[in-house]
Design a protein around this motif. Sequence first.
Motif, PDB file in Angstrom:
ATOM      1  N   ASN A 182       0.838  -1.193   0.000  1.00 18.60           N
ATOM      2  CA  ASN A 182       0.000   0.000   0.000  1.00 18.60           C
ATOM      3  C   ASN A 182       0.877   1.248   0.000  1.00 18.60           C
ATOM      4  OD1 ASN A 182      -2.411  -1.453   0.080  1.00 18.60           O
ATOM      5  ND2 ASN A 182      -2.376  -1.575   2.318  1.00 18.60           N
ATOM      6  N   HIS A 183       0.309   2.344  -0.487  1.00 14.42           N
ATOM      7  CA  HIS A 183       1.036   3.617  -0.514  1.00 14.42           C
ATOM      8  C   HIS A 183       0.143   4.709   0.071  1.00 14.42           C
ATOM      9  CE1 HIS A 183       3.255   1.288  -3.495  1.00 14.42           C
ATOM     10  NE2 HIS A 183       4.245   2.147  -3.400  1.00 14.42           N
ATOM     11  N   ARG A 184       0.718   5.486   0.953  1.00 13.84           N
ATOM     12  CA  ARG A 184       0.014   6.654   1.485  1.00 13.84           C
ATOM     13  C   ARG A 184       0.388   7.866   0.635  1.00 13.84           C
ATOM     14  NH1 ARG A 184       1.028   5.944   6.354  1.00 13.84           N
ATOM     15  NH2 ARG A 184      -1.029   5.398   7.168  1.00 13.84           N
ATOM     16  N   VAL A 185      -0.588   8.710   0.327  1.00 16.48           N
ATOM     17  CA  VAL A 185      -0.331   9.930  -0.448  1.00 16.48           C
ATOM     18  C   VAL A 185       0.188  10.991   0.519  1.00 16.48           C
ATOM     19  CG1 VAL A 185      -1.288  11.659  -2.004  1.00 16.48           C
ATOM     20  CG2 VAL A 185      -2.167   9.303  -2.060  1.00 16.48           C
ATOM     21  N   ALA A 186       1.482  11.243   0.467  1.00 15.64           N
ATOM     22  CA  ALA A 186       2.111  12.147   1.432  1.00 15.64           C
ATOM     23  C   ALA A 186       1.550  13.562   1.331  1.00 15.64           C
ATOM     24  CB  ALA A 186       3.624  12.163   1.231  1.00 15.64           C
ATOM     25  N   ASP A 187       1.126  13.955   0.137  1.00 13.52           N
ATOM     26  CA  ASP A 187       0.571  15.297  -0.067  1.00 13.52           C
ATOM     27  C   ASP A 187      -0.887  15.399   0.360  1.00 13.52           C
ATOM     28  OD1 ASP A 187       2.916  16.472  -1.358  1.00 13.52           O
ATOM     29  OD2 ASP A 187       2.472  15.071  -2.984  1.00 13.52           O
ATOM     30  N   GLY A 188      -1.468  14.274   0.808  1.00  9.83           N
ATOM     31  CA  GLY A 188      -2.878  14.247   1.189  1.00  9.83           C
ATOM     32  C   GLY A 188      -3.722  13.639   0.082  1.00  9.83           C
ATOM     33  N   TYR A 189      -4.577  12.700   0.443  1.00  8.14           N
ATOM     34  CA  TYR A 189      -5.403  12.023  -0.561  1.00  8.14           C
ATOM     35  C   TYR A 189      -6.325  13.009  -1.282  1.00  8.14           C
ATOM     36  CZ  TYR A 189      -6.444   7.171  -1.938  1.00  8.14           C
ATOM     37  OH  TYR A 189      -6.513   5.964  -2.593  1.00  8.14           O
ATOM     38  N   ASP A 190      -6.695  14.100  -0.599  1.00  8.83           N
ATOM     39  CA  ASP A 190      -7.566  15.074  -1.241  1.00  8.83           C
ATOM     40  C   ASP A 190      -6.886  15.786  -2.405  1.00  8.83           C
ATOM     41  OD1 ASP A 190      -5.823  16.647   0.247  1.00  8.83           O
ATOM     42  OD2 ASP A 190      -7.388  17.954   1.054  1.00  8.83           O
ATOM     43  N   SER A 191      -5.554  15.727  -2.463  1.00 11.72           N
ATOM     44  CA  SER A 191      -4.852  16.293  -3.622  1.00 11.72           C
ATOM     45  C   SER A 191      -5.180  15.515  -4.886  1.00 11.72           C
ATOM     46  CB  SER A 191      -3.338  16.269  -3.385  1.00 11.72           C
ATOM     47  OG  SER A 191      -2.979  17.042  -2.260  1.00 11.72           O
ATOM     48  N   LEU A 192      -5.441  14.217  -4.734  1.00 11.30           N
ATOM     49  CA  LEU A 192      -5.815  13.393  -5.887  1.00 11.30           C
ATOM     50  C   LEU A 192      -7.211  13.741  -6.371  1.00 11.30           C
ATOM     51  CD1 LEU A 192      -5.263  11.087  -7.856  1.00 11.30           C
ATOM     52  CD2 LEU A 192      -6.116   9.495  -6.097  1.00 11.30           C
ATOM     53  N   THR A 193      -8.173  13.847  -5.466  1.00 10.85           N
ATOM     54  CA  THR A 193      -9.533  14.197  -5.895  1.00 10.85           C
ATOM     55  C   THR A 193      -9.575  15.610  -6.471  1.00 10.85           C
ATOM     56  OG1 THR A 193     -10.068  14.791  -3.594  1.00 10.85           O
ATOM     57  CG2 THR A 193     -10.709  12.598  -4.351  1.00 10.85           C
ATOM     58  N   ALA A 194      -8.772  16.526  -5.917  1.00  9.83           N
ATOM     59  CA  ALA A 194      -8.711  17.882  -6.468  1.00  9.83           C
ATOM     60  C   ALA A 194      -8.178  17.858  -7.891  1.00  9.83           C
ATOM     61  CB  ALA A 194      -7.848  18.770  -5.578  1.00  9.83           C
ATOM     62  N   HIS A 195      -7.198  16.993  -8.143  1.00  5.55           N
ATOM     63  CA  HIS A 195      -6.646  16.881  -9.494  1.00  5.55           C
ATOM     64  C   HIS A 195      -7.700  16.371 -10.468  1.00  5.55           C
ATOM     65  CE1 HIS A 195      -3.833  15.892 -12.723  1.00  5.55           C
ATOM     66  NE2 HIS A 195      -4.341  14.671 -12.740  1.00  5.55           N
ATOM     67  N   VAL A 196      -8.428  15.339 -10.076  1.00  2.58           N
ATOM     68  CA  VAL A 196      -9.465  14.784 -10.959  1.00  2.58           C
ATOM     69  C   VAL A 196     -10.574  15.799 -11.193  1.00  2.58           C
ATOM     70  CG1 VAL A 196     -11.137  12.903 -11.241  1.00  2.58           C
ATOM     71  CG2 VAL A 196      -8.922  12.441 -10.191  1.00  2.58           C
ATOM     72  N   ALA A 197     -10.844  16.641 -10.210  1.00  7.94           N
ATOM     73  CA  ALA A 197     -11.939  17.605 -10.306  1.00  7.94           C
ATOM     74  C   ALA A 197     -11.606  18.851 -11.110  1.00  7.94           C
ATOM     75  CB  ALA A 197     -12.360  18.036  -8.897  1.00  7.94           C
ATOM     76  N   THR A 198     -10.376  18.993 -11.551  1.00  9.50           N
ATOM     77  CA  THR A 198      -9.947  20.212 -12.252  1.00  9.50           C
ATOM     78  C   THR A 198     -10.874  20.538 -13.425  1.00  9.50           C
ATOM     79  OG1 THR A 198      -7.640  19.785 -11.666  1.00  9.50           O
ATOM     80  CG2 THR A 198      -8.054  21.324 -13.469  1.00  9.50           C
ATOM     81  N   GLY A 199     -11.439  21.734 -13.411  1.00  9.73           N
ATOM     82  CA  GLY A 199     -12.269  22.213 -14.509  1.00  9.73           C
ATOM     83  C   GLY A 199     -13.715  21.757 -14.479  1.00  9.73           C
ATOM     84  N   LEU A 200     -14.108  20.949 -13.504  1.00  7.64           N
ATOM     85  CA  LEU A 200     -15.483  20.447 -13.459  1.00  7.64           C
ATOM     86  C   LEU A 200     -16.405  21.448 -12.771  1.00  7.64           C
ATOM     87  CD1 LEU A 200     -14.859  16.702 -12.494  1.00  7.64           C
ATOM     88  CD2 LEU A 200     -15.277  17.672 -14.776  1.00  7.64           C
TER      89      LEU A 200
END
Length: 422
Positions: A182-200
Amino acid sequence: MAAARAQKDADVVVIGAGMAGLAAARALASGGLDVLLVESRDRIGGRVHTLRDFAAAPVEAGAEFVHGEGAATWGDVRGAGLATVPTPYWRTFMRLGGRRRWLPLHLADPGVWRSFDILWALGHRKGPDMSGAEFVGARGYRGKAAELAGLTLTAHLPGAMDEVGVAGLAADGVLHLESGVNHRVADGYDSLTAHVATGLDVRLDWRVRSVSWGHDEVELRSTSGEKLSARAAISTLPHGVLAAGVVDFEPALPSGRRDAILRIRTGAVIKVLLEFEQRFWSRHMTQLVCGDGPVTLYWPTSYGTEGPAVLSAYATGPRAAALSEAGWDVATGIVLGDLQALYPGAPVHRLVRSSRFVDWTTDPDSHGGYTFLPPGSVGAREDLAAADTGALFWAGSATHWTPVADTVEAAYLSGLRAARQV
């Protein structure tokens, strides 16, 4: 066609801005459709929820890991340039038979050897479905072997041994979580959802009260009386919300989907987050799994980094239900007492700096943590995902079962599947 489209608020409305909804909306928008997301919370992410006001580094109140090296979300993790930290299983500590030890030392104990065949037995089991408790009894596991077998069956699933079905556990791919890294997102998992949400286009604080669906149109009504109409919609409502019946569907959902909602269970999940003045646990520990006690496992959230001394006490199933009933103050005291028993030489109570109680069981937007399949429920996820409601389609982590059901990756893949259906 043009006149009909002009009367709609969007081509597609997506209910829920968690990972499933975000993945679906991005896929549809990239295909040129006018897409609108509505979200009942005041943030995106759903059960991906990163706290940035608790400690000097991000701490996860919800989903914790990217599971495995081949997860479908890795493309976006890398595309967003996010730093991750691997958390290998071989650095697990465990409390078994009342004793805290490094996992390999527990496995060297002859008392647990009888359960070494459990993964093989689960993967090759034949015959009628049965509960985890029945399976352990049928295999003849006793003592520490039974305790270790119980952890294999329920450490991930938020249900009791007599509630969890072993066929559903295998069908949901849960055995895959016993291997890999497993890998923990050091920058915060919400950084991933923010990336996917770009422009929506996302409307927050928009709580759906009813969904009217037909062959070529869907209309949503919010709890405040607002209406939205679209040529199609995707529901990513968590199973717990569907089971609670807080959203009305007109006409009523098909009997197969209503039955699927009843056959699936959403279990209790709680996190008690604790920040300490300094570590009193091993820097080499990725997790501490507990065969007994009030907590399922503890995660040091800064493993592999020089981050703050934070432990996430993670409880599932009956353990989480008990802590939920106890409430913040009492539950926090219970967890601190458990840590004191685990580390009798450490001044646990003196070192604690702050705490946070995260109860997904009472969260009105999830009505629980995540799902599992009771005995006899294999196939219910497929029925929940079925495209049999006209212009209304279905996604969400409970509607996807590969590679592992009800994970962030499952949510992500379910959103892509629903987008293709639309």
